[in-house]
Structures are given as C-alpha cells and as structure tokens.
Write a protein that holds these residues in place. Structure first.
Motif, PDB file in Angstrom:
ATOM      1  N   VAL A  64       0.545   7.117 -15.491  1.00 11.91           N
ATOM      2  CA  VAL A  64      -0.960   8.041 -14.874  1.00 11.91           C
ATOM      3  C   VAL A  64      -1.312   9.110 -15.436  1.00 11.91           C
ATOM      4  O   VAL A  64      -1.436   9.778 -16.307  1.00 11.91           O
ATOM      5  N   SER A  68      -4.395  13.382 -11.819  1.00 17.04           N
ATOM      6  CA  SER A  68      -3.735  12.882 -10.780  1.00 17.04           C
ATOM      7  C   SER A  68      -2.282  13.175 -10.111  1.00 17.04           C
ATOM      8  O   SER A  68      -1.932  13.543  -9.240  1.00 17.04           O
ATOM      9  N   LYS A 109       5.250  14.366  -3.486  1.00 21.38           N
ATOM     10  CA  LYS A 109       5.094  14.584  -4.945  1.00 21.38           C
ATOM     11  C   LYS A 109       5.981  16.282  -4.881  1.00 21.38           C
ATOM     12  O   LYS A 109       6.449  15.286  -6.537  1.00 21.38           O
ATOM     13  N   LYS A 354       2.143   3.925  -9.895  1.00 23.41           N
ATOM     14  CA  LYS A 354       2.338   5.180  -8.900  1.00 23.41           C
ATOM     15  C   LYS A 354       3.931   5.734  -9.329  1.00 23.41           C
ATOM     16  O   LYS A 354       4.763   4.727  -9.082  1.00 23.41           O
ATOM     17  N   THR A 356       7.153   7.463  -7.595  1.00 20.85           N
ATOM     18  CA  THR A 356       7.189   7.871  -6.265  1.00 20.85           C
ATOM     19  C   THR A 356       9.095   8.455  -6.400  1.00 20.85           C
ATOM     20  O   THR A 356       9.879   7.978  -7.225  1.00 20.85           O
ATOM     21  N   GLU A 366       8.711   4.209 -10.084  1.00 23.87           N
ATOM     22  CA  GLU A 366       7.563   3.407 -10.880  1.00 23.87           C
ATOM     23  C   GLU A 366       7.002   2.195  -9.789  1.00 23.87           C
ATOM     24  O   GLU A 366       7.526   1.165 -10.096  1.00 23.87           O
ATOM     25  N   VAL A 369       0.371   0.029  -7.894  1.00 22.26           N
ATOM     26  CA  VAL A 369      -0.308   0.382  -6.960  1.00 22.26           C
ATOM     27  C   VAL A 369      -1.167  -0.476  -6.872  1.00 22.26           C
ATOM     28  O   VAL A 369      -3.129   0.077  -6.152  1.00 22.26           O
TER      29      VAL A 369
END
Length: 742
Positions: A64, A68, A109, A354, A356, A366, A369
């Motif tokens: 990423v 961001s 996050k 992405k 999380t 990962e 998305v």
C-alpha cells in the motif's frame, strides 16, 4: 544462534527475524532486492506490512502507499511546533501539533498499526525525509511508545539511492530545508539519532561480464576513470537509425520524448489498430494503474513484456522485446529477434492490497480490495529511464544527454545485460556522474559482511530479552480490562451490559494474580539474560516452558468464560454492542497466549540454529469458542448440500464408546466446556446420568443455589458459586434439573 549464515541475504533475514534493528538494504540493479522482499514477506514470523512512496511502486511491491497507510496529508512536514518563521508559505506545512490535532484514524486501523512488528518500505530512494519523520510521529502516538523510534516498529528500507530521487518542489524545500541537510530519507531526524544498519547486496544476477560490472561500480561510486569513459564511448553511434525488427529500445529521460516516439512509430505502420481495455474491479485508483488501461496495438508493433511468463514455460520475461505477428480480439502473438519461439501474451492480474487485523487469528491479514487485469505489454520503441527500473534489456539506445537527476546514466546502463547491446546517442563525459554529496556521506556507514555477525549476536540477545519480557507483560491487558470495567456506568434497568458488572469484576479478580506471577517471572528473565552464561538461552527456554505450563490453562479458562458469556447473550435484545466488546476482550487473552507461544518458539528455534518463520508458530487452540466467519448467502443446489452429522451426536457417540470428556475435547479440538455442553443435551433427554460428570455433593449445592436464585441462568450461578464450579458443570446440573421437570 551461533550458526553462521550461508549468505548475506540469509544473514539479513536473521537480522529481520531475530532482532529489532532497523535496516537499509541496498544493492546495485539486479542484486535481488525484490526477491529478498518477497522471501521475507512470505516467511517472517513478524506481523508485516509492505508500503511504498507511490501508488505504482506499492502495486508492484504488493503493498500500500505510505500516505494511505498512515493517513498522511499532502504537503510538507517540519519537526517544529513553533511553525515556520515566514510571513506566508505557498505550500501546506504540517507541524507535530497540527498533524496530531487533525489526525483521525479508525479503531480498526489503529489496532493494525499496534499489531505491526515490521514495516517494509520499498523504493525508499523516493521517500522524503520529512515524510519519514511524520510517519515516526504517528507510530509513536498510535502505539503509545513516544520514546521509541517508530513506536518500536522495525523498519526495513529497501532501495537503490542512485535510482529515483524524492520529488520536492522549490517552495516545499524552502520550508523544510532549514530542518534537513538533504531531502533523502536518511536525513530524517529519527534516523540521524538512530541510523539504520546499512547493508549492501553485491552479487549481481543481471550482468555476468566482469568488465561491465566494474564499469557500473565506478559509475555508481563516482570513481569513473578515463579508461571507463573511453570504453563506453566506443558504443557512441550518432547516426544509428532504430529499426523495428532488431528488438532495440530507446531509453530516454522524459515521458514526452518516449510517448512521441511510440505514437509516431505506431502511426507509421499501415494496418488496423486493435484496442484492449483493462478489466478493473473493486478499489483500484487510476494513479496506481500499473500499465495503460487502454492499449492500442497493430501487427508489426514493437512491444515489451512488463511481467515474467507466469505459466512457467519462460517464453518471455519482464523487459523482453519483440514484435506482434498475430493480433485479434482474443490473441496477441509476439515473435522475437533472438530466434526464440513466439509467445502468446496472457492477461495479467495486478492486485490492490489492504491490511486488516484478523479477529480470528489476531494477526495482520492482507486482502485484495481491487484488481486490474490487462495484457502485460507496452509499446517499446522507447521508454523513460524512470519506467525502466526493474527491467532487463538485451539491446538499448541510451539517450541521457538531458539527464536531470544524479544516477540516471547509471540506471539506464544497468538495464543492459552486457555492453554488446549498448548504443549511445551522445558521448559520456569523462568526469562521469555527479553523485549527491549526502549520498556519499551516508554510504560511509555501510557495514562490511564480516562486521555483521557480532552486531547480530548483540542485537539478538537484546531482542530475545525484550520479546520475552513483552510476552509476559500483562500490564496492557490489565489496563484494557480495567477500562472495560469502567464502562459499566449505566442504569442496570436500562442497560443489558450493566447487569453483568460482577462478571467482569470476577475476570479482573482472576487476572490480577497472573500479572503478579508474570512480573516476578520477568525479573527472573532479566537475571538469566544478564547472567553472562554462555548457555543462557537453554536456561531461559527451560523457565519459559514452565511459565507456559502455568499460564496456559489459566488464560484459556478466562478466555473460555468470556466466550461462554458471549454465547449467553445471543438473541438478547440490546446486547449486540456489549457482545462485540466481549469478543474484543477475549481476543486480548488470546493475544497474550499467542505471544507466550511465540516467545517459546523463538528461543527454541534459535537454540536449534533453525530459522523461526510463520509456519513454525504455535497458535492457541480455541476453535469452538472463536468467532465463525459469516456464511455466504449464495444458495446451493440440493446436489451440492452435504448432510453434516450433528456435532452433539458425534460427541455423544464418542462418550458412549468409552472416551472421557478430556479425550473427546482433545480429539475434536474442542474445549472441555463445549464437550460438557454437548453431553448436557443428552442429560436433559435422560440418555446420560448426570452423576457420571458431577459428584452428588456438588450437584446438591448447585440445586440448592438454583432454588435460592430462582433462575437457571448460568452467569448468576457462576457468580454465586465461584471458580470451583465450571460453566460446563453448571450446564450439566441445569440440564438434569430440567429433565426432572419434563
């Protein structure tokens, strides 16, 4: 820990896995930096996130963007709360105070950044010093570790500083120049205080010609000799005319030159154009497109593959040039001047990632998305030096007379396999490349391979000590548990949650002794690590094994009690938020046991001289009490649906076959409480005798308490009877009493 690594990459991998040392990994083009990144990402035991300064670099690295990930505002950052000593600024300027005051990050996050142990920043040559200081500030704040660089996160910087430099506008530099000696990442204040370990990979895989390799080294180090210049200028051919059938590409410095060359060359080909539109799904921003979303080709067009042949047949590679010989809406065939077999291009799928925190595994996951599917081809009569990074060419025309950044000549030349494929449009000056003095100064801290092992031993010892201390540090758990209890502050008649404050207090009461024992154990760990004994790791592992045997059942019991309470809340109106809070709370206990297992595995692997990676990590077994993924709503046909045996019936059959509760739990990977719950169903049906599981005395006391409370609810019973009575026993007793009423 005493075993010598076989190679420099293996040694660097040990620094990543066995220390918390920040590292700058560099190397000339073709030394395997990208391969190393992929290996670390795949195997490290640490929770890792990969990021890069730009969208395209992030997609190529499978990560990423830094902006961001850290939700950074665009503009400049100065590490000074007093702000600029200027009447006005033509660019946005952030200070520590303004950055944190406007910083809003979702809890999900924040938890991810707290979980992160390793941050890999690829293409670090493009990372500005002020941006890195902003990242440092945010990590210290989010992780509540204000005295540790990057909040305690290990950073692996990867890149070649002689490639793409950071982009800084004049008005931005006028703002930040007073705080930074250069714009490069290593000039960040956080790294000037604690410099990273500078390691350079030196084995080159792209070139095998020693003369060419030595020449590139001299160019890179600003030590170009007159003989080097004379050698290069033998390939100066001012009158050379590029032809489509020779597989030669022009490397130039500006997009405009490359685009004009490709457009005119395509227009000069007679024939029909075919257009190929990318298939884009999900979240995939235009600035991150790895190639053009609309490709235009004709038969005879010179093209270049931008990916390796993933079929395994190796018909083409990233940077291989050829000409289109067959073309229709379903086929692009490319033939090559080197005589190798033609290849059919296959669409390639790029993924936008992405990160999380997985609530089930308590680790960073990962996920994809968005996707971008397109042919990995581009017109290849010309390309910029910028976009040629990572590519390999057999033949290239190099036009860098207008080079605007130090290192562009080096980057362009290093794309070639050998000097035999070189064509220069202008002579190379004998003085070579002007290298930024700050780069040369930073390179002075580079470590020689023989200097690394003593540092590894020292840093590993420190890391092991800190990791074990953290694994047995229950202060964070106690803090979160105390906060949870403080939220029971509403009227019991209006809040489902408030009715259960006594339950939470019981969890606190059960957890407090664990913290006391853990604190004493941490003091013992300190004594062992600092004893100076050569075999301290063996002694440490022995003590960790005993500590694990003590903590494991106690942590599991509290975790299971919380999850049992969660099960009781299902279907109760107004309990959804409370249920979510309890899931998060139980995950804290899961995380504690996870860390203990990890500390155990880390020391054990080091003693055995084996790498400790994610495949060797033991995970807490809470299968039945963990949250299940939401089932798909897609209906299956009757033919697809396979009947499943009732889980309670399977437990019942095993019990009737002579297996006890603990054996059933182990063989089915269930908790003892879950197995007791299954068997309680058959006690209520009258098919099992409750006295097989509970003594008469205990059963009588439970019955008496049920009559006293006038309730079959398990939580009030548990509060009344205390820890000598498990939820499983209470459920069995309730089932028996219900069977008597039936």
């Amino acid at each position: 820990m005493s075993q010598q690594p076989d190679s420099l990459p293996q040694l660097v991998a040990r620094f990543i896995n066995n220390t918390n040392q920040n590292i700058f990994l560099t190397g000339k083009a073709g030394t395997g930096k990208t391969t190393f990144l992929r290996s670390i990402r795949q195997h490290t035991h640490k929770s890792v996130i990969v990021a890069a300064p730009t969208g395209i670099a992030a997609i190529n690295a499978g990560g990423v963007t830094l902006h961001s990930l850290f939700q950074l505002p665009f503009g400049a950052f100065i590490p000074d709360n007093n702000g600029l000593n200027m009447p006005y600024a033509s660019t946005q300027v952030n200070t520590p105070r303004t950055l944190l005051s406007s910083f809003q990050m979702h809890k999900t996050k924040r938890n991810m950044l707290k979980k992160m142990e390793l941050l890999i920043i690829d293409e670090v040559s493009m990372l500005r010093a002020d941006l890195l200081d902003a990242i440092d500030l945010i990590l210290r704040s989010v992780r509540r570790q204000r005295d540790l660089p990057f909040g305690g996160v290990q950073i692996l910087f990867i890149g070649d500083l002689l490639q793409l430099p950071p982009v800084v506008k004049d008005d931005e530099w006028s703002c930040i120049g007073a705080y930074y000696p250069s714009v490069f990442f290593f000039s960040a204040q956080v790294l000037r205080q604690t410099p990273p370990l500078y390691i350079e990979l030196e084995k080159i895989y792209r070139q095998s010609d020693n003369t060419f390799i030595n020449l590139l080294n001299n160019l890179r180090n600003n030590k170009m000799t007159e003989a080097d210049a004379q050698l290069l200028n033998k390939y100066y051919r001012p009158d050379y005319e590029q032809k489509s059938d020779e597989g030669v590409i022009l490397l130039t410095t500006h997009n405009r030159i490359a685009n004009d060359k490709n457009r005119k060359a395509l227009q000069n080909i007679k024939g029909k154009s075919h257009f190929f539109k990318a298939e884009i799904s999900g979240d995939f921003k235009e600035f991150s497109y790895p190639t053009e979303d609309r490709l235009e080709f004709k038969i005879g067009a010179q093209v270049m593959f931008t990916k390796n042949d993933y079929s395994g047949e190796q018909k083409y590679f990233n940077g291989k040039i050829g000409s289109i010989t067959k073309l229709n809406k379903d086929q692009i065939e490319v033939s090559f001047a080197d005589g190798s077999a033609p290849a059919n291009a296959e669409p390639y799928l790029w993924e936008n990632k992405k990160y999380t925190v997985n609530k089930d595994s308590n680790e960073i996951d990962e996920s994809t998305v968005g996707t971008f599917k397109q042919y990995p081809l581009k017109l290849a009569w010309a390309i910029t030096v910028h976009k040629s990074q990572g590519l390999t060419f057999d033949k290239a025309i190099i036009d860098v007379q207008n080079a605007f950044a130090p290192g562009q000549i080096y980057v362009a030349l290093s794309r070639l396999r050998s000097l035999d494929g070189l064509i220069l449009t202008s002579p190379i000056p004998s003085e070579g490349i002007k290298v930024d003095s700050s780069l040369a100064s930073f390179a002075e801290i580079k470590k020689k391979p023989e200097e690394l092992n003593p540092i590894l031993q020292k840093e590993s010892k420190k890391y092991f000590n800190n990791f074990v201390m953290e694994a047995f540090d229950f202060s964070g758990l106690m803090q979160d548990l105390s906060y949870h209890i403080s939220t029971y502050n509403k009227n019991a008649k209006k809040s489902v949650k408030q009715q259960y404050k006594s339950v939470a207090l019981e969890w606190l009461k059960e957890t407090e002794p664990l913290r006391t024992v853990a604190d004493n154990f941490k003091a013992e760990v300190n004594r062992i690590v600092n004893s100076g004994q050569p075999n301290y790791l063996a002694h440490l592992l022995e003590r960790i094994n005993k500590a694990t045997a003590y903590f494991e059942p106690r942590i599991k019991e509290i975790h299971d009690n919380i999850r049992e309470h969660c099960n009781e809340l299902k279907g109760i109106k107004g309990a959804k938020t409370y249920h979510t809070e309890l899931i998060d709370l139980s995950n804290l206990y899961y995380g504690c046991l996870q860390m203990i297992y990890k500390a155990q595995g880390l020391i054990k692997s080091s003693l055995q001289g084996k790498p400790f990676d994610k495949s060797t990590i033991k995970k807490p077994a809470f299968p039945e009490s963990r949250e299940k993924p939401t089932p798909s709503r897609k209906r299956k046909s009757s033919a697809e649906i396979k009947p499943k045996e009732d889980t309670k019936l399977l437990t019942f059959k095993m019990y009737k076959a002579g297996k006890d509760v603990k054996t059933i739990a182990q063989q089915r990977s269930l908790t003892v409480g879950t197995v007791e719950g299954h068997l309680a169903h058959y006690v209520q049906l009258g098919q099992l005798d409750v006295l097989n599981f509970i003594g008469k005395g205990k059963l009588a006391i439970i019955e008496k308490t049920i009559h006293k409370l006038d309730s079959f609810a398990l939580t009030p019973l548990k509060n009344e009877l205390g820890k000598d009575y498990s939820y499983g026993e209470l459920r069995l007793a309730v089932a028996y009493m219900l069977s008597q009423k039936a």
